[in-house]
Design a protein around this motif. Structure first.
Motif, mmCIF file in Angstrom:
data_model
loop_
_atom_site.group_PDB
_atom_site.id
_atom_site.type_symbol
_atom_site.label_atom_id
_atom_site.label_comp_id
_atom_site.label_asym_id
_atom_site.label_seq_id
_atom_site.Cartn_x
_atom_site.Cartn_y
_atom_site.Cartn_z
ATOM 1 N N UNK A 104 0.809 -1.204 0.000
ATOM 2 C CA UNK A 104 0.000 0.000 0.000
ATOM 3 C C UNK A 104 0.853 1.270 0.000
ATOM 4 N N UNK A 105 2.162 1.070 -0.002
ATOM 5 C CA UNK A 105 3.073 2.202 -0.049
ATOM 6 C C UNK A 105 4.497 1.743 0.183
ATOM 7 N N UNK A 106 5.396 2.697 0.338
ATOM 8 C CA UNK A 106 6.792 2.359 0.588
ATOM 9 C C UNK A 106 7.363 3.259 1.677
ATOM 10 N N UNK A 107 8.335 2.700 2.406
ATOM 11 C CA UNK A 107 9.024 3.401 3.480
ATOM 12 C C UNK A 107 10.423 3.788 3.030
ATOM 13 N N UNK A 108 10.914 4.905 3.561
ATOM 14 C CA UNK A 108 12.324 5.251 3.412
ATOM 15 C C UNK A 108 12.885 5.628 4.783
ATOM 16 N N UNK A 109 14.190 5.424 4.930
ATOM 17 C CA UNK A 109 14.871 5.713 6.191
ATOM 18 C C UNK A 109 16.293 6.131 5.877
ATOM 19 N N UNK A 110 16.778 7.134 6.594
ATOM 20 C CA UNK A 110 18.106 7.674 6.350
ATOM 21 C C UNK A 110 19.069 7.269 7.458
ATOM 22 N N UNK A 111 20.345 7.295 7.122
ATOM 23 C CA UNK A 111 21.360 7.232 8.154
ATOM 24 C C UNK A 111 21.334 8.534 8.949
ATOM 25 N N UNK A 112 21.859 8.490 10.171
ATOM 26 C CA UNK A 112 21.927 9.691 10.990
ATOM 27 C C UNK A 112 23.063 10.573 10.504
ATOM 28 N N UNK A 113 22.796 11.868 10.417
ATOM 29 C CA UNK A 113 23.809 12.841 10.041
ATOM 30 C C UNK A 113 23.851 13.944 11.088
ATOM 31 N N UNK A 114 25.005 14.114 11.748
ATOM 32 C CA UNK A 114 25.128 15.146 12.766
ATOM 33 C C UNK A 114 24.163 14.926 13.906
ATOM 34 N N UNK A 115 23.441 15.961 14.272
ATOM 35 C CA UNK A 115 22.502 15.872 15.398
ATOM 36 C C UNK A 115 21.101 15.464 14.965
ATOM 37 N N UNK A 116 20.901 15.259 13.663
ATOM 38 C CA UNK A 116 19.575 14.894 13.169
ATOM 39 C C UNK A 116 19.202 13.492 13.621
ATOM 40 N N UNK A 117 17.943 13.295 13.945
ATOM 41 C CA UNK A 117 17.428 11.979 14.310
ATOM 42 C C UNK A 117 16.694 11.418 13.086
ATOM 43 N N UNK A 118 17.048 10.216 12.640
ATOM 44 C CA UNK A 118 16.406 9.665 11.434
ATOM 45 C C UNK A 118 14.890 9.571 11.580
ATOM 46 N N UNK A 119 14.202 9.914 10.522
ATOM 47 C CA UNK A 119 12.740 9.856 10.488
ATOM 48 C C UNK A 119 12.302 8.751 9.533
ATOM 49 N N UNK A 120 11.248 8.070 9.909
ATOM 50 C CA UNK A 120 10.674 7.029 9.063
ATOM 51 C C UNK A 120 9.572 7.659 8.227
ATOM 52 N N UNK A 121 9.788 7.715 6.897
ATOM 53 C CA UNK A 121 8.800 8.312 5.996
ATOM 54 C C UNK A 121 8.016 7.229 5.275
ATOM 55 N N UNK A 122 6.739 7.528 5.041
ATOM 56 C CA UNK A 122 5.865 6.601 4.324
ATOM 57 C C UNK A 122 5.182 7.338 3.189
ATOM 58 N N UNK A 123 5.160 6.677 2.027
ATOM 59 C CA UNK A 123 4.527 7.210 0.819
ATOM 60 C C UNK A 123 3.378 6.284 0.453
ATOM 61 N N UNK A 124 2.161 6.729 0.656
ATOM 62 C CA UNK A 124 0.984 5.882 0.494
ATOM 63 C C UNK A 124 0.521 5.850 -0.948
#
Length: 321
Positions: free
Chosen positions: A297-317
């Motif tokens: 029903x969609x796809x997820x993407x996830x990034x490596x951590x860069x600096x102080x950023x906290x990785x976010x789980x994105x969903x494309x429906x």
């Protein structure tokens, strides 16, 4: 600041200065009416813009390089870190919360770059495949893929532990060492595919089923992708095939490509030679992980951590099929 380049929305607050310069170079180098400028494929409207499902707050998941949806557990995604980290896989839910972690006994994380799921040697069992296929300098004579039955998570089991029964698929390429970050399992044939990263035209390698775990496999070079890699940010860094084998995703750092297989006779290589659709993608700090959701029903993407950023789980429906 937001611009559109090649019909893909780019969120500049997430980009490094080097990436910003690279994205702007084509428009800086030639005029808007230059007839030599190629027209990029239109952005597909099949899927929605990204939804932030949650942050991955587990500090040990800092270099997520692959993600895949569980087929044995509801609302579970599997991910892992890349080079130099522990030989572990992590189960997170679809809100980015960590559910458990598993050590893979006997495995080494030299450079884990992707994870896939699909059939394997025993019918009716979902297998996870962890690809230790990264090789930045192209120096390793052989590489490993670890295969094991997907862990079951329920109220009667501890969410985590050690996987003792992982099999090691050792392989080498027929044309010398290569770097790769994309591992695919074709559920229609049970073949494994690896897409190389740093070649001008990415090379596709196949490991036909059944894959030996007792001797080194010489991967079959199926051919070269006919889509020229335009720069380091366009290199393939992840991919996934839907559980029904009908849909393929390949992502780079700046775009997501999509193909739909019309019949069971079309091979993955033949499919990739067709013109892909460009799917919505918000560029992440170092986004290398992409995977279908359980029911496509969609796809997820996830990034490596860069600096102080906290990785976010994105969903494309998916909006339509």
């Amino acid at each position: 600041m937001i611009i559109r380049t090649n019909q893909v929305k780019i969120h500049f607050n997430l980009l490094s200065p080097l990436l910003i310069i690279w994205l702007l170079l084509p428009s800086l180098a030639c005029g808007q009416n230059d007839p030599e400028v190629p027209i990029a494929p239109q952005l597909s409207s099949t899927f929605s813009e990204p939804v932030n499902r949650g942050t991955v707050n587990n500090p040990t998941i800092s270099e997520a390089s692959g993600i895949v949806a569980s087929r044995s557990n509801s609302d579970i995604l599997w991910t892992h870190n890349d080079s130099g980290n522990d030989a572990k896989i992590y189960a997170i839910n679809t809100l980015g919360e960590t559910v458990g972690e598993w050590i893979i006994a006997g495995a080494t994380n030299r450079d884990w770059e992707d994870i896939a799921i699909g059939p394997g040697p025993e019918d009716g069992i979902n297998y996870l495949y962890v690809g230790d296929i990264g090789d930045n300098q192209a120096v390793h004579p052989s590489l490993n893929i670890y295969r094991f039955p997907e862990p079951i998570i329920n109220d009667d089991t501890s969410p985590g532990g050690t996987i003792q029964n992982a099999e090691k698929i050792n392989l080498k390429y027929p044309d010398g060492a290569r770097d790769a970050e994309t591992l695919l399992v074709d559920p229609l044939t049970q073949d494994l595919y690896i897409v190389s990263k740093r070649d001008r035209f990415a090379r596709l390698y196949r490991l036909p089923f059944p894959q030996s775990t007792s001797s080194t496999i010489l991967a079959e070079k199926v051919g070269e992708w006919n889509r020229e890699i335009g720069g380091i940010f366009n290199q393939p860094v992840g991919g996934d095939i839907s559980s029904d084998g009908k849909e393929l995703l390949i992502k780079s750092y700046v775009e997501v490509l999509y193909w739909q297989r019309e019949d069971d006779q079309t091979s993955i290589f033949e499919l990739m030679q067709q013109e892909p659709k460009i799917l919505p993608y918000m560029v992440e700090p170092q986004g290398e992980a992409i995977g279908w959701s359980t029911n496509h029903e969609g796809y997820f993407t996830l990034s490596e951590k860069q600096g102080s950023s906290i990785p976010k789980l994105y969903f494309y429906k998916r909006k339509q099929k």
